[in-house]
Design a protein around this motif. Sequence first.
Motif, PDB file in Angstrom:
ATOM      1  N   VAL A 486      11.327  37.545  13.701  1.00 20.65           N
ATOM      2  CA  VAL A 486      12.018  38.402  12.737  1.00 20.65           C
ATOM      3  C   VAL A 486      12.691  39.512  13.528  1.00 20.65           C
ATOM      4  CG1 VAL A 486      11.820  39.816  10.666  1.00 20.65           C
ATOM      5  CG2 VAL A 486      10.235  37.916  11.020  1.00 20.65           C
ATOM      6  N   TRP A 487      13.913  39.831  13.172  1.00 19.34           N
ATOM      7  CA  TRP A 487      14.611  40.877  13.903  1.00 19.34           C
ATOM      8  C   TRP A 487      15.491  41.704  12.972  1.00 19.34           C
ATOM      9  CZ3 TRP A 487      15.477  35.705  14.126  1.00 19.34           C
ATOM     10  CH2 TRP A 487      16.736  35.233  13.736  1.00 19.34           C
ATOM     11  N   GLU A 488      15.667  42.965  13.345  1.00 20.73           N
ATOM     12  CA  GLU A 488      16.581  43.860  12.639  1.00 20.73           C
ATOM     13  C   GLU A 488      17.992  43.536  13.113  1.00 20.73           C
ATOM     14  OE1 GLU A 488      19.266  46.763  11.885  1.00 20.73           O
ATOM     15  OE2 GLU A 488      18.344  46.912  13.888  1.00 20.73           O
ATOM     16  N   THR A 489      18.939  43.422  12.179  1.00 23.69           N
ATOM     17  CA  THR A 489      20.193  42.736  12.480  1.00 23.69           C
ATOM     18  C   THR A 489      21.290  43.586  13.103  1.00 23.69           C
ATOM     19  OG1 THR A 489      20.926  43.132  10.191  1.00 23.69           O
ATOM     20  CG2 THR A 489      19.808  41.043  10.647  1.00 23.69           C
ATOM     21  N   ILE A 490      21.171  44.906  13.125  1.00 27.94           N
ATOM     22  CA  ILE A 490      22.268  45.733  13.649  1.00 27.94           C
ATOM     23  C   ILE A 490      21.903  46.383  14.982  1.00 27.94           C
ATOM     24  CG2 ILE A 490      23.741  47.742  13.203  1.00 27.94           C
ATOM     25  CD1 ILE A 490      23.588  47.094  10.245  1.00 27.94           C
ATOM     26  N   PHE A 491      20.752  47.042  15.051  1.00 25.83           N
ATOM     27  CA  PHE A 491      20.350  47.731  16.278  1.00 25.83           C
ATOM     28  C   PHE A 491      19.183  47.036  16.986  1.00 25.83           C
ATOM     29  CE2 PHE A 491      22.626  50.999  13.981  1.00 25.83           C
ATOM     30  CZ  PHE A 491      23.272  51.717  14.974  1.00 25.83           C
ATOM     31  N   ASP A 492      18.688  45.941  16.429  1.00 28.91           N
ATOM     32  CA  ASP A 492      17.538  45.219  16.993  1.00 28.91           C
ATOM     33  C   ASP A 492      16.349  46.162  17.183  1.00 28.91           C
ATOM     34  OD1 ASP A 492      16.177  42.985  17.862  1.00 28.91           O
ATOM     35  OD2 ASP A 492      16.784  43.212  19.950  1.00 28.91           O
ATOM     36  N   LEU A 493      16.020  46.897  16.144  1.00 29.68           N
ATOM     37  CA  LEU A 493      14.929  47.863  16.206  1.00 29.68           C
ATOM     38  C   LEU A 493      13.582  47.154  16.210  1.00 29.68           C
ATOM     39  CD1 LEU A 493      16.338  50.372  13.551  1.00 29.68           C
ATOM     40  CD2 LEU A 493      16.364  50.646  16.045  1.00 29.68           C
ATOM     41  N   PRO A 494      12.566  47.748  16.833  1.00 29.26           N
ATOM     42  CA  PRO A 494      11.227  47.127  16.847  1.00 29.26           C
ATOM     43  C   PRO A 494      10.620  47.122  15.444  1.00 29.26           C
ATOM     44  CG  PRO A 494      11.163  49.337  17.810  1.00 29.26           C
ATOM     45  CD  PRO A 494      12.612  48.995  17.611  1.00 29.26           C
ATOM     46  N   LEU A 495       9.810  46.106  15.181  1.00 35.33           N
ATOM     47  CA  LEU A 495       9.239  45.902  13.854  1.00 35.33           C
ATOM     48  C   LEU A 495       7.725  45.940  13.887  1.00 35.33           C
ATOM     49  CD1 LEU A 495      11.483  42.889  12.697  1.00 35.33           C
ATOM     50  CD2 LEU A 495      11.906  45.332  12.364  1.00 35.33           C
ATOM     51  N   VAL A 496       7.135  46.202  12.731  1.00 26.17           N
ATOM     52  CA  VAL A 496       5.689  46.089  12.546  1.00 26.17           C
ATOM     53  C   VAL A 496       5.431  44.939  11.581  1.00 26.17           C
ATOM     54  CG1 VAL A 496       5.240  48.517  12.984  1.00 26.17           C
ATOM     55  CG2 VAL A 496       5.733  47.769  10.648  1.00 26.17           C
ATOM     56  N   GLY A 497       4.204  44.426  11.593  1.00 27.05           N
ATOM     57  CA  GLY A 497       3.850  43.320  10.717  1.00 27.05           C
ATOM     58  C   GLY A 497       3.669  42.038  11.508  1.00 27.05           C
ATOM     59  N   PRO A 498       3.329  40.942  10.820  1.00 21.98           N
ATOM     60  CA  PRO A 498       3.017  39.674  11.501  1.00 21.98           C
ATOM     61  C   PRO A 498       4.262  38.945  12.002  1.00 21.98           C
ATOM     62  CG  PRO A 498       2.881  39.376   9.136  1.00 21.98           C
ATOM     63  CD  PRO A 498       3.121  40.851   9.363  1.00 21.98           C
ATOM     64  N   VAL A 499       4.972  39.570  12.928  1.00 21.84           N
ATOM     65  CA  VAL A 499       6.166  38.959  13.508  1.00 21.84           C
ATOM     66  C   VAL A 499       5.731  37.946  14.567  1.00 21.84           C
ATOM     67  CG1 VAL A 499       8.260  39.381  14.830  1.00 21.84           C
ATOM     68  CG2 VAL A 499       7.554  41.004  13.060  1.00 21.84           C
ATOM     69  N   GLY A 500       6.313  36.763  14.539  1.00 19.58           N
ATOM     70  CA  GLY A 500       6.022  35.756  15.555  1.00 19.58           C
ATOM     71  C   GLY A 500       5.004  34.720  15.148  1.00 19.58           C
ATOM     72  N   ASP A 501       4.346  34.884  14.018  1.00 17.00           N
ATOM     73  CA  ASP A 501       3.341  33.913  13.563  1.00 17.00           C
ATOM     74  C   ASP A 501       3.600  33.612  12.094  1.00 17.00           C
ATOM     75  OD1 ASP A 501       1.218  32.286  13.076  1.00 17.00           O
ATOM     76  OD2 ASP A 501      -0.322  33.697  13.726  1.00 17.00           O
ATOM     77  N   ARG A 502       4.433  32.615  11.830  1.00 13.31           N
ATOM     78  CA  ARG A 502       4.824  32.308  10.454  1.00 13.31           C
ATOM     79  C   ARG A 502       3.646  31.806   9.624  1.00 13.31           C
ATOM     80  NH1 ARG A 502       7.862  28.233   7.955  1.00 13.31           N
ATOM     81  NH2 ARG A 502       7.973  26.992   9.869  1.00 13.31           N
ATOM     82  N   ALA A 503       2.610  31.284  10.278  1.00 10.75           N
ATOM     83  CA  ALA A 503       1.440  30.790   9.547  1.00 10.75           C
ATOM     84  C   ALA A 503       0.717  31.916   8.819  1.00 10.75           C
ATOM     85  CB  ALA A 503       0.483  30.082  10.498  1.00 10.75           C
ATOM     86  N   GLN A 504       0.918  33.149   9.279  1.00 11.18           N
ATOM     87  CA  GLN A 504       0.240  34.288   8.656  1.00 11.18           C
ATOM     88  C   GLN A 504       1.077  34.968   7.574  1.00 11.18           C
ATOM     89  OE1 GLN A 504      -1.361  37.155  11.372  1.00 11.18           O
ATOM     90  NE2 GLN A 504      -2.080  35.627  12.835  1.00 11.18           N
ATOM     91  N   TRP A 505       2.267  34.503   7.315  1.00 11.06           N
ATOM     92  CA  TRP A 505       3.149  35.224   6.412  1.00 11.06           C
ATOM     93  C   TRP A 505       2.691  35.174   4.964  1.00 11.06           C
ATOM     94  CZ3 TRP A 505       8.887  33.972   8.154  1.00 11.06           C
ATOM     95  CH2 TRP A 505       9.107  34.584   9.403  1.00 11.06           C
TER      96      TRP A 505
END
Length: 581
Positions: A486-505
């Motif tokens: 998951v990524w922020e589309t304009i500045f590529d800002l860092p994110l919190v949450g279960p990014v990188g593991d779709r099984a946990q979504w």
Amino acid sequence: MSKPTHAHAYAYHELTGRLRALEHGELPGELICECEIITRAQIEAALASYDTPPSINDLRRDLRIGMGPCQGGFCAFRTAAIRHEVCGTPPEETVEALREFAQRRFGGVRPLLWGHNLRQAELDEIIARRVMGRVVRPRDLETAGRPSPVPWPPQKVQGLPDGAGKRVVVVGAGLAGLTAALAAARCGARVHLVAAGIGKTHISPGFMELLDTHDPLDAALQAFVDRREDDPYTLAGPDAVYAGLGLVCEAAAAHGVPYYMAEQTNLLVATLPGLTRRAALVPAALAAGALTAGAGETLVVGFKGWRDFYPTVTADNLSMQGFPARALYIDLPAHERGNFDEWPVDLARRFERPGFRADVIQQVAHALKGAVRAAFPAVLGFYDHVRVLQVLQTALGVPVFEIPTLPPSVPGMRLYHALCEELLSLGARVAIGPRVTRGVVEGGRVTGVAIATASTRERIIRGDAVILATGGLLGGGLESDHRGNVWETIFDLPLVGPVGDRAQWFLPELFPAEARHPVHRIGVQADARMRPAAGENGAPAGLYVCGRLLGGYDPLREGSGEGVDIATGYKAAVSAIEDTL
């Protein structure tokens, strides 16, 4: 599963054949499922082929109801309501049938929820939770006798910083972006709002949720922020909630969309199928519809042949929960129409015609018979809806209110247009359509954004500060892929949450009783001034974030959608002005 008694229930279908028949007027009745081109007549024929009421999943297998891109987000309720009317099923069974269908579809698409499919699932969940609502709970009934709503008290927000000469660019036209632009403009800044499209106002019911609670809102909100360190409410602070609400409600009222509230408490409002939702503020057209214990009978009015409102299921569910109601279908006043159905905004504009209103009033007046108020679908005028409401109430002699319909939401669109008109009156520039492709950073500070133009050449919009209100996974501020990235589309800002593991979504249940889907907590982490947290490359100065782009909260479960949008939009704008002084 019920068995059909006629072979035609399993007839072979070709989508092109259905489309051809529809375009030539050979498929009569309302178009219930746009994706698979299924009309009410086809659904009624399928229902008649069963010896006992089939489930909605049975109809899905027969007709492909809910098998298109929206996965039943729109047509499932329409089908459930038709089933309720034709088969005479109890209201609680209708609610359960709809819930069971949604759960089955969720189980089928859950492995595919990323990218566009995930955006569609987010839209479907908004419809299911906010437009559909939930069965009233015992505590709701205990608190349903609270004072009647009163107009939001007119008040000027004090202590705004002087932003004269400052340039603020706001990206996004949802409620958070509109609030941020409004606050910056009220500070005296030159504001340029740019967005690829409209925000969630057009799919939201029009009322404002601050927090899903039975307790007094001030105390409940303070207790909430005390125990949630990184929640957007905590970062913005309770003062920003009420200051932002003051700006928004003042602007809305100035352009014909006044809001009402009950002092320090939530109101209990009726939803499309006659279930309930708690809201802190409601537009004037919903104010008379606040549900109260011991109230008299409500006459729920619907239009024959219109697919987005079914008074029978609405009235039956309200009565089942202890709010007496009965349904009335009336004929739409004669007018020219083609083979396709009308949208809510079409009917809203017809209500602004005196002849149309007179015909409706005549039909409803004869059917009141002791009802103490009348409910209509939320189409009572668009630009002049307050006057439409007054005319109907005067003519009928009872309070009149609206019940939200399926999207697009007329009450939400009224609010959007009112806030845009206020921005324009303050000298702001509002550009809906251009897509922001990147941020412009010079010397470690954001100096504007680049937008795509029709000639494929970039255009730079300059600003002393940029406020991102681009939304989350639904709004397009965040994008996702099949690997769980998951990524922020304009500045590529860092994110919190279960990014990188779709099984946990997602959890296995679509509507878990207590837990919440972790995917909803993905977003940008901000500080108390709405500046994004620094990642590996650091965040540029002059950049602020607000609204659903923020992470760490679940607005649908918490009932905080409008509250967070308004509070963080206001705080981002004030911080942007103060930091550039």
